[in-house]
Design a protein around this motif. Structure first.
Motif, PDB file in Angstrom:
ATOM      1  N   LEU A   1      54.161  31.298  34.779  1.00 59.21           N
ATOM      2  CA  LEU A   1      53.064  31.777  33.933  1.00 59.21           C
ATOM      3  C   LEU A   1      53.513  31.952  32.486  1.00 59.21           C
ATOM      4  CD1 LEU A   1      51.413  34.437  36.283  1.00 59.21           C
ATOM      5  CD2 LEU A   1      50.530  32.166  35.704  1.00 59.21           C
ATOM      6  N   ARG A   2      54.730  32.436  32.286  1.00 58.09           N
ATOM      7  CA  ARG A   2      55.237  32.615  30.918  1.00 58.09           C
ATOM      8  C   ARG A   2      55.308  31.290  30.174  1.00 58.09           C
ATOM      9  NH1 ARG A   2      59.239  36.910  32.437  1.00 58.09           N
ATOM     10  NH2 ARG A   2      60.602  35.188  32.990  1.00 58.09           N
ATOM     11  N   VAL A   3      55.680  30.230  30.878  1.00 55.96           N
ATOM     12  CA  VAL A   3      55.829  28.922  30.248  1.00 55.96           C
ATOM     13  C   VAL A   3      54.473  28.236  30.057  1.00 55.96           C
ATOM     14  CG1 VAL A   3      56.765  26.588  30.529  1.00 55.96           C
ATOM     15  CG2 VAL A   3      58.168  28.574  31.100  1.00 55.96           C
ATOM     16  N   ALA A   4      53.662  28.228  31.104  1.00 55.00           N
ATOM     17  CA  ALA A   4      52.427  27.449  31.084  1.00 55.00           C
ATOM     18  C   ALA A   4      51.232  28.190  30.502  1.00 55.00           C
ATOM     19  CB  ALA A   4      52.094  26.982  32.503  1.00 55.00           C
ATOM     20  N   ALA A   5      51.279  29.522  30.499  1.00 46.85           N
ATOM     21  CA  ALA A   5      50.113  30.302  30.067  1.00 46.85           C
ATOM     22  C   ALA A   5      50.535  31.529  29.281  1.00 46.85           C
ATOM     23  CB  ALA A   5      49.288  30.701  31.290  1.00 46.85           C
ATOM     24  N   SER A   6      51.452  31.347  28.350  1.00 43.54           N
ATOM     25  CA  SER A   6      52.008  32.489  27.614  1.00 43.54           C
ATOM     26  C   SER A   6      50.938  33.247  26.830  1.00 43.54           C
ATOM     27  CB  SER A   6      53.121  32.024  26.672  1.00 43.54           C
ATOM     28  OG  SER A   6      52.635  31.076  25.753  1.00 43.54           O
ATOM     29  N   SER A   7      50.004  32.517  26.243  1.00 46.70           N
ATOM     30  CA  SER A   7      48.946  33.174  25.481  1.00 46.70           C
ATOM     31  C   SER A   7      48.059  34.020  26.387  1.00 46.70           C
ATOM     32  CB  SER A   7      48.093  32.128  24.759  1.00 46.70           C
ATOM     33  OG  SER A   7      47.036  32.733  24.043  1.00 46.70           O
ATOM     34  N   ALA A   8      47.765  33.495  27.573  1.00 49.85           N
ATOM     35  CA  ALA A   8      46.939  34.239  28.527  1.00 49.85           C
ATOM     36  C   ALA A   8      47.672  35.462  29.055  1.00 49.85           C
ATOM     37  CB  ALA A   8      46.525  33.322  29.673  1.00 49.85           C
ATOM     38  N   VAL A   9      48.985  35.363  29.234  1.00 49.80           N
ATOM     39  CA  VAL A   9      49.782  36.526  29.648  1.00 49.80           C
ATOM     40  C   VAL A   9      49.627  37.644  28.625  1.00 49.80           C
ATOM     41  CG1 VAL A   9      52.130  37.407  29.961  1.00 49.80           C
ATOM     42  CG2 VAL A   9      51.459  35.247  31.028  1.00 49.80           C
ATOM     43  N   SER A  10      49.739  37.295  27.352  1.00 49.05           N
ATOM     44  CA  SER A  10      49.580  38.293  26.287  1.00 49.05           C
ATOM     45  C   SER A  10      48.169  38.863  26.274  1.00 49.05           C
ATOM     46  CB  SER A  10      49.895  37.654  24.931  1.00 49.05           C
ATOM     47  OG  SER A  10      51.231  37.216  24.882  1.00 49.05           O
ATOM     48  N   THR A  11      47.177  38.017  26.502  1.00 46.66           N
ATOM     49  CA  THR A  11      45.781  38.458  26.514  1.00 46.66           C
ATOM     50  C   THR A  11      45.536  39.481  27.611  1.00 46.66           C
ATOM     51  OG1 THR A  11      44.972  36.361  25.605  1.00 46.66           O
ATOM     52  CG2 THR A  11      43.390  37.699  26.824  1.00 46.66           C
ATOM     53  N   VAL A  12      46.058  39.216  28.802  1.00 44.25           N
ATOM     54  CA  VAL A  12      45.854  40.120  29.934  1.00 44.25           C
ATOM     55  C   VAL A  12      46.604  41.432  29.722  1.00 44.25           C
ATOM     56  CG1 VAL A  12      46.269  40.426  32.413  1.00 44.25           C
ATOM     57  CG2 VAL A  12      45.371  38.260  31.540  1.00 44.25           C
ATOM     58  N   ARG A  13      47.794  41.358  29.173  1.00 39.20           N
ATOM     59  CA  ARG A  13      48.538  42.588  28.877  1.00 39.20           C
ATOM     60  C   ARG A  13      47.788  43.431  27.839  1.00 39.20           C
ATOM     61  NH1 ARG A  13      54.668  41.283  27.510  1.00 39.20           N
ATOM     62  NH2 ARG A  13      54.742  43.570  27.554  1.00 39.20           N
ATOM     63  N   GLN A  14      47.254  42.783  26.823  1.00 39.74           N
ATOM     64  CA  GLN A  14      46.505  43.501  25.798  1.00 39.74           C
ATOM     65  C   GLN A  14      45.243  44.120  26.381  1.00 39.74           C
ATOM     66  OE1 GLN A  14      47.324  44.383  22.906  1.00 39.74           O
ATOM     67  NE2 GLN A  14      45.410  44.971  21.893  1.00 39.74           N
ATOM     68  N   ALA A  15      44.565  43.395  27.259  1.00 43.41           N
ATOM     69  CA  ALA A  15      43.350  43.923  27.887  1.00 43.41           C
ATOM     70  C   ALA A  15      43.666  45.168  28.712  1.00 43.41           C
ATOM     71  CB  ALA A  15      42.712  42.846  28.762  1.00 43.41           C
ATOM     72  N   ALA A  16      44.803  45.158  29.406  1.00 45.41           N
ATOM     73  CA  ALA A  16      45.211  46.328  30.199  1.00 45.41           C
ATOM     74  C   ALA A  16      45.466  47.527  29.287  1.00 45.41           C
ATOM     75  CB  ALA A  16      46.452  46.002  31.017  1.00 45.41           C
ATOM     76  N   TYR A  17      46.078  47.277  28.129  1.00 41.12           N
ATOM     77  CA  TYR A  17      46.347  48.356  27.177  1.00 41.12           C
ATOM     78  C   TYR A  17      45.043  48.937  26.640  1.00 41.12           C
ATOM     79  CZ  TYR A  17      47.557  50.507  22.692  1.00 41.12           C
ATOM     80  OH  TYR A  17      47.651  51.360  21.630  1.00 41.12           O
ATOM     81  N   LEU A  18      44.112  48.060  26.291  1.00 38.77           N
ATOM     82  CA  LEU A  18      42.826  48.528  25.760  1.00 38.77           C
ATOM     83  C   LEU A  18      42.045  49.296  26.815  1.00 38.77           C
ATOM     84  CD1 LEU A  18      41.748  45.378  23.708  1.00 38.77           C
ATOM     85  CD2 LEU A  18      42.677  47.537  22.833  1.00 38.77           C
ATOM     86  N   GLU A  19      42.153  48.869  28.062  1.00 41.11           N
ATOM     87  CA  GLU A  19      41.477  49.588  29.147  1.00 41.11           C
ATOM     88  C   GLU A  19      42.072  50.987  29.307  1.00 41.11           C
ATOM     89  OE1 GLU A  19      38.781  50.291  32.168  1.00 41.11           O
ATOM     90  OE2 GLU A  19      38.849  48.590  30.766  1.00 41.11           O
ATOM     91  N   ALA A  20      43.387  51.099  29.207  1.00 42.64           N
ATOM     92  CA  ALA A  20      44.039  52.404  29.322  1.00 42.64           C
ATOM     93  C   ALA A  20      43.638  53.323  28.179  1.00 42.64           C
ATOM     94  CB  ALA A  20      45.554  52.228  29.351  1.00 42.64           C
TER      95      ALA A  20
END
Length: 209
Positions: free
Chosen positions: A134-153
């Protein structure tokens, strides 16, 4: 007032909890934490793969909500999204491992050291291989999901609170991009860390008397 958010996914923390339980020889608790970590990894991967396919945060959240209470559907969605993205079926637990997990969690089986180690190592390999891809093929999406989790918190932030971020490396970690260690090496490191922390705590307690 300063409020600290832990910049980590649930599967990272749950797997570390399993490693600590295993190091302390609480094998039933270790299996439970490893199993929960794997399910939360599937959740994370599903959200990343959905985001990588162009779905916005609202659609990702709604899609997950539709399967959030049914682990079999989550697994099926993970297999479908992963195979569609990478052109191959992902590694999942063999049937015997799934039966072992169910026996521990649902039937009161008390696992021994060897079978707990085998289960933990299997989960470790699935998660580490998955996040590496996932880090290699979808790095931007990994960051997006992590950011979404932070905003939800942050939705629970109260007036006057000043949020800060805290991150640290765990055995299974999105922050660690180096080659994964053998499972037994990682377990020995966790055991050594716990021993150091307890020695330091004992020393501090003794000095305060």
């Amino acid at each position: 007032m300063l409020v600290t958010y832990v910049d980590m996914q649930a599967f990272e923390l749950l797997f570390e909890s399993g490693m600590e339980a295993m190091a302390d020889r609480y094998f039933r608790e270790a299996v439970s934490s490893f199993a929960a970590a794997l399910e939360r990894y599937f959740e994370f991967a599903i959200k990343v793969l959905l985001a990588d396919s162009g779905r916005d945060n609202e659609t990702v959240a709604a899609t997950w909500k539709a399967v959030a209470s049914q682990s079999e559907r989550q697994l099926g969605m993970y297999i479908g999204l992963y195979s569609g993205r990478f052109g191959k079926v992902p590694s999942i637990l063999p049937n015997k491992m799934s039966e072992f997990r169910n026996g521990v969690i649902h039937k009161g089986h008390f696992p021994g050291s060897a079978e707990t180690f085998k289960f933990g190592a299997a989960v470790y390999t699935i998660i580490m291989d998955g996040i590496a891809e996932l880090r290699v093929a979808a790095s931007s999406a990994v960051s997006t999901v992590r950011q979404a989790a932070y905003l939800e918190a942050r939705k629970d932030k109260r007036e006057g609170e000043n949020p800060g971020m805290l991150g640290f490396s765990t055995t299974v970690s999105l922050m660690n991009t180096s080659a994964p260690e053998e499972f037994h090496v990682a377990l020995n490191k966790v055991a050594a860390r716990l021993a150091r922390q307890r020695a330091q705590a004992a020393e501090l307690s003794s000095s305060e008397r």
